[in-house]
Design an enzyme around this catalytic site. Sequence first.
Site, PDB file in Angstrom:
ATOM      1  N   GLU A  79      11.288  73.708  65.401  1.00  0.00           N
ATOM      2  CA  GLU A  79      12.289  74.609  66.080  1.00  0.00           C
ATOM      3  C   GLU A  79      11.072  75.936  66.073  1.00  0.00           C
ATOM      4  O   GLU A  79      11.718  76.281  66.433  1.00  0.00           O
ATOM      5  CB  GLU A  79      13.468  74.705  65.136  1.00  0.00           C
ATOM      6  N   HIS A  98      14.660  82.801  61.890  1.00  0.00           N
ATOM      7  CA  HIS A  98      15.915  81.816  62.629  1.00  0.00           C
ATOM      8  C   HIS A  98      17.301  81.254  61.473  1.00  0.00           C
ATOM      9  O   HIS A  98      16.182  80.874  59.949  1.00  0.00           O
ATOM     10  CB  HIS A  98      15.848  80.750  62.844  1.00  0.00           C
ATOM     11  N   HIS A 100      20.866  79.635  59.415  1.00  0.00           N
ATOM     12  CA  HIS A 100      22.412  78.845  58.965  1.00  0.00           C
ATOM     13  C   HIS A 100      22.714  79.195  58.108  1.00  0.00           C
ATOM     14  O   HIS A 100      23.756  78.961  57.148  1.00  0.00           O
ATOM     15  CB  HIS A 100      21.824  77.084  58.807  1.00  0.00           C
ATOM     16  N   HIS A 170      25.482  75.182  64.483  1.00  0.00           N
ATOM     17  CA  HIS A 170      24.394  75.399  63.878  1.00  0.00           C
ATOM     18  C   HIS A 170      23.228  76.426  62.956  1.00  0.00           C
ATOM     19  O   HIS A 170      23.595  76.653  61.897  1.00  0.00           O
ATOM     20  CB  HIS A 170      23.847  75.168  65.241  1.00  0.00           C
TER      21      HIS A 170
END
Length: 241
Positions: A79, A98, A100, A170
């Site tokens: 990613e 980024h 979760h 996500h």
Amino acid sequence: MTHPHPAGADLRDALAAANRILVREGVLDAFGHVSARTAPGAGTFLLSRNLAPGSVTPSDLLVHHLDGQIDDPRPPYLERFIHAEIYRRRPDVLAVVHSHSPSVIPFGVSDTPLRPVVHMAGFLTAERTPVYEISDHAGDATDLLITSPELGASLATTLAGGSVALMRGHGSVTAGASLMEVVYRAVYTEVNARIQLQALTLGTPRYLSAGEAKAADQSVGAQARRAWDVWRNQVTQDGAR
Ligand SMILES: [Zn+2]
């Protein structure tokens, strides 16, 4: 607010520390990542090779180009395009997370928007944190991962000029003008989400107004260095044990 952006070996050390801080604060686990632009205005950024964030050391950080390519045989994260496409569109952004982080996820899968409820999270958009809907761009049978420049670009468009965008089912992405700022924002996005969920169980929360959010971001956010210094000392001590 402005915080210094370290260079060279200092940037590598700070980014390795940021990985460990975000694990310690419950933002990253075995997954997720944090990156830093190599220098203000540069078309390259540092991001770890494909490795759990808690294991990242300075020598694991690879120089990435804005097309997601690297000049290194070690495998990168799938990613990485999240980071690349945000840096491409946002010259003001010097660091990206980024994650979760779990308390944030409910606000990406329900019709209740993530909004600032505490003064530490004035960087959140007062009315509604935007939610990226991958099926609008790639149909309803994806694995939800941002694995191409095209998907990265569409996510960056959802983030637009903001600090945080949620990714339905996500996680989320956080942008900052420095590594210190992005770490602070990623931690307090998770804290705000937890508090907002608690408040919602009691009734209808009173959210920060747009004016309060802006004022709080300028005064409280300017002190991100205090949090960074404490967190960095903690991970240094963890490493010495
Ligand atoms: Zn992810």
